[in-house]
Design an enzyme around this catalytic site. Structure first.
Site, PDB file in Angstrom:
ATOM      1  N   LYS B  89       0.835  -1.073   0.036  1.00 37.79           N
ATOM      2  CA  LYS B  89      -0.005   0.096   0.090  1.00 37.79           C
ATOM      3  C   LYS B  89       0.798   1.217  -0.147  1.00 37.79           C
ATOM      4  CE  LYS B  89      -4.276  -1.510   0.231  1.00 37.79           C
ATOM      5  NZ  LYS B  89      -5.124  -1.124  -0.994  1.00 37.79           N
ATOM      6  N   GLU B 111      -9.844   6.494   2.637  1.00 41.70           N
ATOM      7  CA  GLU B 111     -10.689   5.367   3.201  1.00 41.70           C
ATOM      8  C   GLU B 111      -9.743   4.118   3.700  1.00 41.70           C
ATOM      9  OE1 GLU B 111      -9.898   5.696   0.126  1.00 41.70           O
ATOM     10  OE2 GLU B 111      -9.540   3.525  -0.208  1.00 41.70           O
ATOM     11  N   SER B 377       1.837  -9.591  -1.031  1.00 38.83           N
ATOM     12  CA  SER B 377       1.356  -8.410  -0.778  1.00 38.83           C
ATOM     13  C   SER B 377       1.574  -7.459   0.678  1.00 38.83           C
ATOM     14  CB  SER B 377       0.088  -7.905  -1.345  1.00 38.83           C
ATOM     15  OG  SER B 377      -0.918  -8.943  -0.867  1.00 38.83           O
TER      16      SER B 377
END
Lengths: 254, 393
Positions: B89, B111, B377
């Site tokens: 991220k 968000e 990830s």
């Protein structure tokens, strides 16, 4: 001539009311419309409830959530409205988000609106450019006026463009906000209202967002042709029900 | 056929910017400037420097020997879990905070579902001294307490989303409403490859560092830049978009996506959007999304909060529709077992999102000489409570 265009030619300040179909109770739709007309409202926006209403504040969100819980659907709304033109003559506008219309089928949706006697549509998340490219022909085939929004942040150039595409009125969002977020107008609104009035647009403007009573209605319509009340009306039916809507309308029009 | 975005912001028939007029100035400002800003040498320099010194890139491409032996094929893991903040991220939030600065914004909103994107956003806001407001569903706040605490420590304000189902979809609605109410000084850092154009493309390009590195790393190890397959889990699809990006136009590289089937695709509790979704509009783009016949967006379910989203990015809808991507969906149970297996075989505890990608071996058998790169990830620290409960650890 479309009923919206006729109404706009009357020499008066127009009061338009938004309500969410299926709220407070599933089958209140027709009663609300009839009672609003009797109370002297000039135009009505029938809100199609959506699960994810991005441009709406808490009041209209909550009414949409409740309407969906009550069982409102696009098909049911059309069914409820099928005889509405037997009793109601003022312009009716369907207002909703684009996804439910897309799933119903845009052409089928427009055809049904024409059949019932809906005069126009307001679809906040269908931008002007996409409308022009993909849907304008369909809307016009069924005699529907699509209404676009402008905000205090919309550039003059873009306002001119929106004015050129519009065929009824321009929905003038009073401030940068979701619905029901602010009440009352300050200097920012006054100068925005004056700026737009000075542009001498082809289409009349009707102001929405932030209008809740006589005072704000009069402020909004000093220059504009009319004003739309949504959240304040939803609050009224939540507290007082749908029977005596003139209690809400009379103080504004008096 | 092209798998990249076209000049109007569509991947095939998916994408676009279906936004209310109130958002037009912000989205248009971004659309007009994002490619230009990203192309500026000073931007590139700062972005790459931060990825190297702050995030810790390049992330290793690790040959998973024991996992390879078990599945009789060659498996590499792209270790995004080793990034600062524990997942891919941060690649995007670093890029977007630099973008926000160059656009002159003073305030950042985001968000978050599980909290990973919220933490990554709060982190870069702390780094740059910018105000940060994170919207998070009330239910997610309760089930992801450690990440809420992290965001607070990093100086962010966490605002509970109380509308709708009070999860990621509603947090996204609230962030968009905030942006409508703050149209001048605010940048919205969307965390996945979703939203109105140019977000899917911008997020994909920031995440494309993943496949850019895979190419040269694989060249060093295998003598070729191109694996036979790249595999990633998909919620909105940002780690997948970054993992696929540099291989999209090379059809010799197979693209595999693993979605969350929850308790089973047709159980009514699933997030397998490609199978269950229909074309529609969510959060400003046309894409595949889970919805009722009446066009109301439905609630997804997955044990993994990061995959618990009713839509999928428009790039992925295009990959699905054209057949360029192979789509599978792993149940909660399959994912949890795959996560445990990686822990036991390789000493790596993955995030539950990532565990879905690792469950690909349940659905597909690879050849012994196939080279597979799986996007690892995120790391599993944030999911320990889930693992503890699930396995009675």
């Amino acid at each position: 001539m479309n009923r919206i265009q006729q109404k706009l030619q009357e020499n008066k300040k127009l009061l338009s009311i938004y309500f969410t179909a299926g709220y407070p109770s599933l089958h209140d739709t027709v009663t609300i419309i009839e009672n609003l007309e009797k109370a002297g409202v000039d135009m009505i926006e029938i809100g199609l409830p959506f699960s994810d209403p991005l441009a709406d504040g808490p009041t209209i969100q909550a009414s949409s959530t409740q309407a969906l819980k009550n069982g409102m659907t696009t098909s049911l709304l059309f069914e409820q409205l099928k005889d509405i033109r037997k009793t109601v003559t003022i312009p009716l506008i369907a207002m909703g988000y684009f996804n439910p219309m897309l799933q119903y089928g845009v052409e089928a949706f427009c055809a049904k609106c024409q059949e019932i006697g809906i005069d126009g549509l307001i679809i906040p998340d269908l931008p002007v450019a996409i409308y022009q490219e993909q849907y304008q022909t369909i809307f016009e085939k069924y005699g529907l006026i699509n209404v676009f929004l402008i905000t205090p942040q919309t550039s003059n150039e873009r306002i001119r463009f929106i004015d050129s595409v519009s065929k009824g009125f321009i929905y003038m969002v009073s401030s940068a906000s979701t619905t029901g977020a602010k009440s009352g107008f300050g200097n920012e609104q006054s100068s925005y209202f004056e700026r737009i009035a000075a542009m001498n647009l082809k289409n009349p403007q009707i102001v929405g967002f932030g209008i809740s009573n006589k005072e704000t209605f009069e402020q909004a319509t000093q220059q504009a042709t009319g004003a739309i009340i949504g959240s304040a009306f939803i609050r009224h039916v939540t507290e007082k029900g749908i029977a005596n809507l003139d209690e809400f309308v009379n103080p504004i029009l008096s | 056929m092209s798998y990249n975005i076209n000049e109007k912001g569509y991947y095939g028939e998916f994408g676009g910017a279906f936004i209310p007029e109130m958002l037009y100035p912000n989205v248009e400002e971004l659309r007009q400037n994002y490619l230009k800003i990203m192309g500026e040498p000073s931007f590139q320099e700062e972005f790459n420097q931060l990825l190297k010194d702050y995030v810790g890139r390049p992330s290793p491409l690790y040959f998973a020997k024991r996992l390879s032996e078990k599945y009789k094929t060659k498996i590499y893991l792209k270790r995004e879990d080793l990034n600062h903040t524990g997942a891919h991220k941060v690649n995007n939030t670093i890029g977007q905070i630099l973008m926000a600065q160059r656009l002159g914004k003073k305030r950042v909103i985001a968000e978050t579902g599980a909290g990973q994107h919220g933490v990554a956003t709060a982190t870069v806001c702390a780094l740059m001294g910018m105000e940060c407001i994170v919207y998070m569903g009330e239910i997610d706040i309760a089930r992801q307490a450690p990440n809420v605490a992290r965001m607070k420590m990093l100086g962010a304000t966490v605002v509970p989303a109380l509308s709708g189902s009070r999860t990621l979809k509603d947090a996204t609605n609230e962030a968009i409403r905030d942006w409508i109410n703050n149209p001048v000084d605010t940048h919205y850092i969307i965390g996945s490859a979703i939203g109105p154009h140019p977000y899917p493309d911008m997020v994909t390009k920031f995440q494309s560092i993943i496949s850019e590195e895979i190419k040269w790393q694989l060249k060093e190890k295998e003598g070729t830049e191109n694996p036979d397959y790249v595999v990633a889990c998909i919620g909105g699809g940002s780690n997948a978009a970054g993992t696929y990006y540099h291989f999209l136009e090379n059809e010799n590289v197979g693209i595999i996506a693993v979605e969350a089937a929850g308790k089973g695709i047709h159980s009514g509790e699933s997030a397998a959007t490609s199978v269950l979704g229909k074309e529609g509009i969510i959060h400003g783009c046309k894409t595949l999304l889970m919805q009722t016949d009446d066009g109301q967006i439905t609630e997804p379910y997955s044990i993994s909060a990061g995959l618990d989203y009713p839509g999928v990015g428009p790039l992925h809808s295009h990959l699905y529709k054209t057949g360029r991507g192979e789509f599978y969906s792993a149940t909660d149970d399959e994912a949890m077992q795959a996560g445990l297996e990686l822990a036991k075989l390789e000493g790596i505890i993955p995030a539950i999102e990532t565990s879905h990608a690792l469950a690909v071996f349940k659905y597909k058998t690879f050849k012994p000489n196939d080279v597979i790169v799986i996007s690892l990830s995120g790391r599993g620290d944030k999911d320990l409570n889930n693992y503890i409960e699930y396995f009675n650890l």
